[in-house]
Design an enzyme around this catalytic site. Structure first.
Site, mmCIF file in Angstrom:
data_model
loop_
_atom_site.group_PDB
_atom_site.id
_atom_site.type_symbol
_atom_site.label_atom_id
_atom_site.label_comp_id
_atom_site.label_asym_id
_atom_site.label_seq_id
_atom_site.Cartn_x
_atom_site.Cartn_y
_atom_site.Cartn_z
ATOM 1 N N HIS A 48 0.822 -1.211 0.000
ATOM 2 C CA HIS A 48 0.000 0.000 0.000
ATOM 3 C C HIS A 48 0.845 1.244 0.000
ATOM 4 O O HIS A 48 0.369 2.327 -0.266
ATOM 5 C CB HIS A 48 -0.822 -0.031 1.281
ATOM 6 C CG HIS A 48 0.073 -0.462 2.383
ATOM 7 N ND1 HIS A 48 0.873 0.411 3.019
ATOM 8 C CD2 HIS A 48 0.415 -1.701 2.794
ATOM 9 C CE1 HIS A 48 1.661 -0.272 3.833
ATOM 10 N NE2 HIS A 48 1.407 -1.546 3.714
ATOM 11 N N CYS A 49 2.172 1.153 0.331
ATOM 12 C CA CYS A 49 2.971 2.369 0.556
ATOM 13 C C CYS A 49 3.944 2.682 -0.571
ATOM 14 O O CYS A 49 3.824 3.714 -1.221
ATOM 15 C CB CYS A 49 3.794 2.227 1.841
ATOM 16 S SG CYS A 49 2.814 2.182 3.321
ATOM 17 N N ILE A 50 4.908 1.796 -0.785
ATOM 18 C CA ILE A 50 6.052 2.138 -1.640
ATOM 19 C C ILE A 50 5.631 2.444 -3.090
ATOM 20 O O ILE A 50 6.174 3.367 -3.698
ATOM 21 C CB ILE A 50 7.142 1.029 -1.608
ATOM 22 C CG1 ILE A 50 7.408 0.562 -0.171
ATOM 23 C CG2 ILE A 50 8.424 1.465 -2.282
ATOM 24 C CD1 ILE A 50 8.076 1.564 0.720
ATOM 25 N N VAL A 107 2.894 3.761 -3.995
ATOM 26 C CA VAL A 107 1.889 4.826 -4.005
ATOM 27 C C VAL A 107 2.449 6.156 -3.488
ATOM 28 O O VAL A 107 2.355 7.195 -4.140
ATOM 29 C CB VAL A 107 0.680 4.402 -3.116
ATOM 30 C CG1 VAL A 107 -0.293 5.547 -2.913
ATOM 31 C CG2 VAL A 107 -0.015 3.181 -3.697
ATOM 32 N N ASP A 108 3.076 6.113 -2.309
ATOM 33 C CA ASP A 108 3.419 7.343 -1.593
ATOM 34 C C ASP A 108 4.315 8.310 -2.374
ATOM 35 O O ASP A 108 4.087 9.527 -2.323
ATOM 36 C CB ASP A 108 4.092 7.025 -0.250
ATOM 37 C CG ASP A 108 3.211 6.143 0.617
ATOM 38 O OD1 ASP A 108 2.011 6.026 0.304
ATOM 39 O OD2 ASP A 108 3.722 5.577 1.594
#
Ligand SMILES: NC(=O)c1ccc[n+]([C@@H]2O[C@H](COP(=O)([O-])OP(=O)(O)OC[C@H]3O[C@@H](n4cnc5c(N)ncnc54)[C@H](O)[C@@H]3O)[C@@H](O)[C@H]2O)c1
Length: 448
Positions: free
Chosen positions: A280-282, A284-285
């Site tokens: 969910h992070c790398i 997207v962020d």
């Protein structure tokens, strides 16, 4: 009479904490506050989650139901979808999703909606902290005006003596689900306030649940810290993914090289290649920052380049698989392929942005007959971009393994018996170097 909470109040005992969004981030945070003795209310729009939690159940594999049940029974934790109950709490922590939209731009609708649901219930001297990962400026530019619309003020300032009606801060979540070495309590927490009183209030609160609080000058700095951490990972993963491609051409083993470089006691940190970026992070962020940077006429070239390299990885895997089948006089079209591991990384029950989903899509488009196995996902459901709801995890028996033209290792779950997989399969395409310790059958393994 309304409570008059000074910043020091939040370092005290027996507080009432509201956590909005009881997901991978919010739920462990809620339980941690309950562990240290506070009374926690979890707020979530999803009534099914609320009911499960109140019945002492869990819907996240690494969060044991008995832990939730014990806190529910002990009166330290309950969940609700009734946002008017936000009036009862001393501090409100926001842990809602911050995905990208269809055009890969920040989707702050969850944060905005949450701020709107807090605003009518916001109380004087309540503390509100945003934890969701986002671009620098979100707390001040999006959340603050919505909260202030109810008449209370929280001035943006660095002045110590300044009066504030409520406290507002940003503190990024650094949870790494499934990491047994570093749990929430061991991970230092970065905190930045809209003003000094807000920063102190949030720091006092978090100091009760983590080993160390790291105060920073403002909410924008705290927002940027989290993005730096994730961009650092994203860029370094892209670097090893690119070097992997080169090593393959040069006949070098990139894993041997990374492990050897990692023996240097300073100045090097190992990152490992894979079939693409997941989680969910790398993936997207970093785009939250590229988007914001445009406002400043600034191009974030490292982010774009890393995105390009990492996005190409599943396509490279498909090419490698096509080449391996070709060596055996076969084409992707009509071949039976078993994909191992749909989770985005090993030993987790999370498939958000998993490159395995892209691999399933690409190979299906090219005519492969796809099946999968994942101990964490007995079945797949419909997702935002993909619909594999017809697929069920198949059994991994030796007889079955032999029926596939190719077994593709996409996620290296610890529970897999790689010796047996290589022994049973006709051909193995290994994207994670998961078969490195296998003693026999190397001629059947293709690394990519
Ligand atoms: N998962 C991680 O490991 C991790 C790590 C660091 C940071 N983050 C960040 O933390 C944030 C939350 O991520 P997550 O993984 O916990 O997401 P999640 O999808 O697991 O959980 C979010 C929860 O919020 C609920 N929700 C959505 N909108 C809501 C609303 N308006 N009001 C109340 N509840 C609402 C959803 O029903 C869901 O239960 C994101 O910004 C993410 O980038 C996640």
């Amino acid at each position: 009479m309304a409570k008059d909470r000074k910043p020091e109040f939040f370092a005290g005992k027996d507080l009432k904490i509201g956590i909005i969004g009881c997901g991978y981030v919010g739920l462990p945070l809620a339980l941690r506050f309950a562990d240290v003795g506070h009374r926690v209310t979890g707020f979530d729009l999803d009534q099914k989650k609320v009911d499960t939690l109140n019945a002492g159940g869990s819907y996240i594999q690494h969060i044991p139901a008995d832990k939730i049940a014990a806190h529910v029974k002990g009166g330290k934790f309950s969940a609700t979808a009734d946002f008017s109950r936000l009036r009862e709490v001393d501090a409100v922590l926001i842990c809602v999703p911050t995905p990208l939209d269809e055009r890969r731009e920040p989707d702050l609708s969850y944060v905005e909606q949450t701020a709107r649901s807090i605003a009518p219930h916001l109380q004087r001297t309540q503390l509100v902290v945003l934890e969701s990962t986002t671009y620098p400026g979100t707390t001040e530019e999006l959340v603050l005006p919505i909260l202030e619309a109810n008449g209370l003020r929280c001035p943006i300032s660095t002045k110590e003596e300044l009066a504030t009606d409520f406290y507002l801060a940003f503190s990024p979540e650094r949870e790494d689900p499934g990491n047994k070495q570093f749990g929430l309590a061991q991970i230092p927490k970065v905190v930045g306030g809209v003003n000094p009183a807000s920063g102190r209030a949030a720091a006092g609160l978090y100091a009760q649940i983590v080993s160390r609080v790291v105060p920073v000058s403002c909410t924008r700095a705290a927002e940027m810290v989290k993005l730096l951490e994730n961009i650092f990972r994203c860029v370094n993963i892209a670097l090893v993914n690119e070097l992997k491609q080169l090593c393959l051409r040069m006949g070098l083993d990139v894993w041997e090289i990374i492990d050897s470089a990692a023996t240097k006691p300073f100045g090097f940190m190992p990152f490992y290649p894979g079939p693409g970026l997941g989680g969910h992070c790398i993936p997207v962020d970093p785009y939250y920052l590229s988007w914001k940077a445009r406002e400043y006429d600034f191009a974030t070239r490292f982010i774009e380049l890393a995105g390009e390299v990492n996005t190409a990885m599943p396509y490279n895997v498909v090419e490698a698989l096509a080449g391996a089948l070709n060596e055996r006089q076969k084409s992707i079209k009509g071949s039976k392929v078993l994909l191992l591991g749909v989770a985005y990384k090993k030993d987790v029950d999370d498939l958000r942005e998993s490159p395995s989903l892209k691999l399933l899509e690409l190979l299906t488009q090219r005519g492969a007959v796809m099946e999968y196995n994942d101990p964490y996902f007995p079945a797949l459901h419909k997702m935002r971009h993909y619909d594999f709801s017809h697929m069920r995890s198949v059994d991994l028996t030796p007889a079955r393994l032999g029926t596939y033209d190719c077994v593709l290792i996409a996620t290296d779950h610890t529970s897999y018996d790689y010796e047996a997989i290589v022994a049973g399969a006709k051909l193995v395409v290994d994207t994670r170097n998961a078969t490195r310790k296998v003693r026999n059958g190397h001629e059947k393994v293709v690394h990519c």
